[in-house]
Scaffold this motif. Structure first.
Motif, short mmCIF file in Angstrom:
data_model
loop_
_atom_site.label_atom_id
_atom_site.label_comp_id
_atom_site.label_asym_id
_atom_site.label_seq_id
_atom_site.Cartn_x
_atom_site.Cartn_y
_atom_site.Cartn_z
N ASP A 412 1.05 -1.09 -0.37
CA ASP A 412 -0.02 0.02 0.03
C ASP A 412 1.11 1.25 0.14
OD1 ASP A 412 -2.20 -1.57 -0.29
OD2 ASP A 412 -2.46 -1.42 2.10
N ARG A 413 1.69 1.01 0.84
CA ARG A 413 3.11 2.66 0.42
C ARG A 413 3.47 2.68 -0.79
NH1 ARG A 413 4.54 0.23 5.87
NH2 ARG A 413 5.93 -1.21 5.54
N PHE A 414 3.31 1.62 -1.60
CA PHE A 414 4.24 1.35 -2.90
C PHE A 414 5.49 0.52 -3.08
CE2 PHE A 414 1.06 5.11 -3.64
CZ PHE A 414 -0.04 4.19 -4.06
N GLU A 415 5.74 -0.28 -2.19
CA GLU A 415 7.22 -0.42 -1.69
C GLU A 415 8.05 -1.62 -2.39
OE1 GLU A 415 7.83 0.19 2.04
OE2 GLU A 415 7.61 2.05 2.96
N THR A 431 -14.07 -4.65 -9.40
CA THR A 431 -13.05 -5.29 -9.58
C THR A 431 -12.26 -4.27 -10.55
OG1 THR A 431 -13.18 -7.46 -9.74
CG2 THR A 431 -11.32 -6.68 -10.61
N MET A 432 -12.51 -3.65 -11.02
CA MET A 432 -11.95 -2.61 -11.92
C MET A 432 -12.34 -0.98 -11.44
SD MET A 432 -11.54 -4.18 -14.98
CE MET A 432 -11.75 -5.41 -15.47
N ASN A 433 -12.98 -0.76 -10.44
CA ASN A 433 -13.13 0.16 -10.16
C ASN A 433 -12.11 0.20 -8.90
OD1 ASN A 433 -15.12 1.58 -10.63
ND2 ASN A 433 -16.90 0.87 -9.62
N SER A 434 -11.40 -1.41 -8.09
CA SER A 434 -9.91 -0.80 -7.06
C SER A 434 -9.73 -1.07 -7.84
CB SER A 434 -10.50 -2.09 -6.26
OG SER A 434 -10.11 -2.26 -5.78
N PHE A 435 -8.55 -1.48 -9.53
CA PHE A 435 -7.63 -2.49 -9.72
C PHE A 435 -6.81 -1.55 -10.22
CE2 PHE A 435 -8.47 -6.24 -7.51
CZ PHE A 435 -7.34 -6.86 -7.21
N PHE A 436 -8.31 -0.82 -11.72
CA PHE A 436 -7.54 -0.26 -13.31
C PHE A 436 -7.94 0.94 -12.98
CE2 PHE A 436 -8.30 -5.00 -13.52
CZ PHE A 436 -6.70 -5.25 -13.70
N GLY A 444 -9.59 2.91 -6.84
CA GLY A 444 -8.16 2.73 -6.55
C GLY A 444 -7.15 1.66 -6.01
N ARG A 445 -8.51 0.90 -4.77
CA ARG A 445 -7.61 1.12 -3.96
C ARG A 445 -6.91 -0.05 -3.69
NH1 ARG A 445 -5.72 -0.26 -0.51
NH2 ARG A 445 -6.26 -1.25 2.00
N ASN A 446 -6.47 -0.92 -4.90
CA ASN A 446 -6.10 -1.73 -4.80
C ASN A 446 -4.88 -2.04 -6.60
OD1 ASN A 446 -6.88 -4.15 -3.07
ND2 ASN A 446 -8.74 -4.03 -3.52
N ASN A 447 -5.21 -0.92 -6.78
CA ASN A 447 -4.29 -0.58 -7.90
C ASN A 447 -2.70 0.15 -7.55
OD1 ASN A 447 -3.50 0.73 -10.47
ND2 ASN A 447 -4.68 2.53 -10.20
N ARG A 448 -1.78 -0.91 -6.93
CA ARG A 448 -1.09 -0.67 -6.14
C ARG A 448 0.38 -0.67 -7.26
NH1 ARG A 448 -3.56 -5.39 -2.50
NH2 ARG A 448 -4.12 -4.16 -0.53
N GLY A 449 -0.06 -0.75 -8.35
CA GLY A 449 1.23 -1.06 -8.80
C GLY A 449 0.94 1.35 -9.93
N ARG A 450 0.14 1.08 -9.25
CA ARG A 450 0.15 2.57 -10.31
C ARG A 450 -0.66 2.64 -11.97
NH1 ARG A 450 3.95 5.78 -6.83
NH2 ARG A 450 5.15 3.64 -6.90
N PHE A 451 -0.87 2.10 -12.20
CA PHE A 451 -1.11 1.47 -12.91
C PHE A 451 -2.58 2.83 -14.04
CE2 PHE A 451 -5.13 0.71 -16.39
CZ PHE A 451 -4.44 -0.25 -17.38
N LYS A 452 -2.92 3.75 -15.39
CA LYS A 452 -2.98 4.78 -15.11
C LYS A 452 -3.16 4.27 -16.61
CE LYS A 452 -3.43 9.52 -15.49
NZ LYS A 452 -2.85 11.19 -14.80
N ASP A 453 -4.76 4.47 -16.93
CA ASP A 453 -5.95 4.63 -18.59
C ASP A 453 -6.50 5.62 -18.78
OD1 ASP A 453 -6.48 4.03 -20.90
OD2 ASP A 453 -5.67 2.63 -21.47
N PRO A 454 -6.91 7.08 -19.09
CA PRO A 454 -7.95 7.86 -18.87
C PRO A 454 -9.47 7.30 -19.45
CG PRO A 454 -6.12 8.80 -18.41
CD PRO A 454 -5.75 7.43 -18.85
#
Length: 525
Positions: A412-415, A431-436, A444-454
């Motif tokens: 969660d701290r992006f470490e 799932t999509m709201n949380s991961f992507f 983005g709660r589980n977007n721990r790799g900070r994916f971004k695609d507007p």
């Protein structure tokens, strides 16, 4: 003579007492052994199956799932769609929280709003974006969404209802109290939590759901799989969540125990940090990479190479001993709007080497690879197997295995530049709201790799508001194909749920959703 008669009667009484089965004097508690302890007692505070399973002995939601994953009534006895944006819930009458507060429209409105806005809530994403939560009368609530939300029931199944006065009092006075205590409407009342030892519950005799077979319950965290199974075999516990793969034959052969097996909704996956530019201090950079060195996982070709270098079939055969099923997406095959025809990457180490060379890493690279060691079946062993496979293409990974209490805060701290985790839900939208989605507000709660695609996020918004089933499914399939085509997340396999039971429990069943509830268990005699 009279004294002799009285003495004789007393003697008969004492003998009779000693001959009464122990259960007749004081019922032995039902003891369930879990893989870990709850992280918190706040039902909005942790999105993790063990924690929520424990909590849902005490707390209840508007709706729930039965064993076949069908939506069923809980605190809402019925519901209907008034129009595309308005869901009407009719609440059960006469239900009270364990502290005497009434369960009514006010409690539902408060709980949904708290879950959506509380700084500690990990379920913000699961509350559909709403325009208003309207209390029509004491037992009728209108949940009015900002746009049509076909998955509203699936999402709201996650949200527990809390007593407003008690919760508000402790939220203001001492939030920690809410993390250590529970007051719900469910089949059991909270008695005591001795951290890392037991949670003690007692029956709620006023529960709307009727009589339960076991009035006293102890939920025990037993992290070591072998120890947990040994406790089942010796009768120390009555039900065992997660029988380890090597122990399945022991439980099956023992005269007093049996197992129940079912495919799980939980997918195990690996995820990459695609944001950090180089190794260094977080959150801008990643400490799991060599300091100052570029982050290789930002390159699509590197991620694709790793996808083709992981031999999932071998992992299932040798590490999971056949107790798993290949996955091509992280959403469950049982889930709402799952893609039916998406395929996982083919194992092709030669292609993987070629892709690495094209990306500028002909000799590979070094990185940390994080995994919990007490959360998923054989989690550490799977991570070590993946590291061994990737070493063959030159990717040298240091496996960092830690307890889940350390692992999840770390990611969660992006470490972590690369990690293994799991996800199990029946909600496509959740799932999509949380991961992507980008980490912003409730997303983005589980977007721990900070994916971004507007652009993909815009398509998600459209799909999430499309009530026509065929149109929504087509659009969601396109989104899924685009996302998994980035290799940001590589799904590996779905676990198998294997639970063990003593023969004092009748027809104990493992559930697809990994839940194990005391009130669902029945005595054998």
């Amino acid at each position: 003579m009279k004294k002799r008669k009285i003495f004789g009667l007393a003697l008969i009484f004492l003998v009779a007492v000693f001959l009464i089965p122990q259960s007749g004097l004081a019922q032995k508690p039902l003891v369930i052994g879990f893989e870990g302890d709850a992280v918190t007692m706040d039902p909005h505070g942790r999105n993790e199956t063990t924690t929520t399973t424990i909590q849902r002995h005490v707390y209840e939601n508007l709706v729930g799932y039965d064993e076949s994953l069908k939506i069923v009534p809980e605190l809402a006895e019925s519901w209907r769609l008034v129009d595309d944006n308005t869901w009407e819930f009719k609440l059960r009458k006469g239900v009270k929280f364990h502290n005497g507060e009434p369960m009514n429209g006010e409690a539902v409105k408060f709980s949904l709003e708290r879950c959506k806005t509380h700084p500690k809530s990990q379920y913000k994403y699961a509350v559909p974006d709403y325009k208003e939560i309207k209390i029509v009368d004491e037992h009728t609530v209108h949940f009015i969404t900002k746009s049509p939300t076909p998955e509203a029931l699936v999402m709201l199944e996650n949200i527990s209802i809390m007593p407003p006065k008690w919760t508000q009092e402790w939220d203001k006075k001492d939030y920690a109290h809410l993390t250590r205590n529970m007051v719900g409407t469910g089949p059991y009342k909270f008695v005591e939590w001795v951290k890392d030892d037991r949670i003690t519950l007692t029956v709620n005799k006023d529960w709307w759901g009727g009589k339960v077979d076991f009035e006293k319950v102890a939920l025990r965290p037993i992290p070591e799989a072998a120890t947990r199974v040994a406790a089942l075999l010796t009768g120390e516990i009555d039900a065992c969540w997660g029988v380890s793969i090597p122990d399945i034959p022991r439980v099956e052969k023992h005269k007093n125990t049996y197992v129940s097996r079912v495919p799980s909704q939980r997918a195990i996956y690996v995820m990459f940090d695609v944001y950090a530019e180089k190794g260094g201090p977080p959150p801008k950079d990643n400490p799991g990479l060599p300091a100052g060195k570029p982050n290789p996982f930002r390159d699509f070709r590197v991620r694709k190479a790793i996808a083709h270098a992981i031999n999932v079939e071998d992992i299932i055969k040798y590490v999971m001993e056949g107790s798993a099923y290949p996955a091509a997406q992280i959403i469950s095959p049982y889930a709402f709007d799952t893609h039916k025809n998406i395929h996982r990457p083919k194992f092709d180490p030669e292609l993987a080497k070629k892709l690495l060379a094209e990306a500028g890493y002909p000799n590979g690279f070094e990185a940390n690879f994080d995994t919990p060691n007490d959360r998923y079946v054989n989690d550490q062993q799977v991570a070590e197997a993946i590291a061994a496979q990737l070493a063959k293409i030159g990717v040298r990974l240091k496996v960092v295995a830690t307890p889940k209490a350390v692992f999840f805060p770390k990611v969660d701290r992006f470490e972590s530049p690369f990690f293994l985790a799991g996800w199990g839900t029946l909600s496509w939208q959740g799932t999509m709201n949380s991961f992507f989605r980008e980490l912003k507000g409730t997303y983005g709660r589980n977007n721990r790799g900070r994916f971004k695609d507007p652009e993909l996020e815009k398509k998600m918004d459209i799909s999430n508001a499309t009530m026509d089933d065929a149109k929504r499914q087509k659009l969601r399939n396109e989104i899924a194909e685009a996302i998994y085509g980035t290799y940001y997340v590589i799904p590996l396999y779905y676990q198998e749920n294997v639970f063990g039971f003593s023969k004092g429990i009748k027809d104990g069943k493992a559930r697809i959703d990994e839940r194990l509830f005391a009130h669902k268990l029945k005595k054998a005699n």
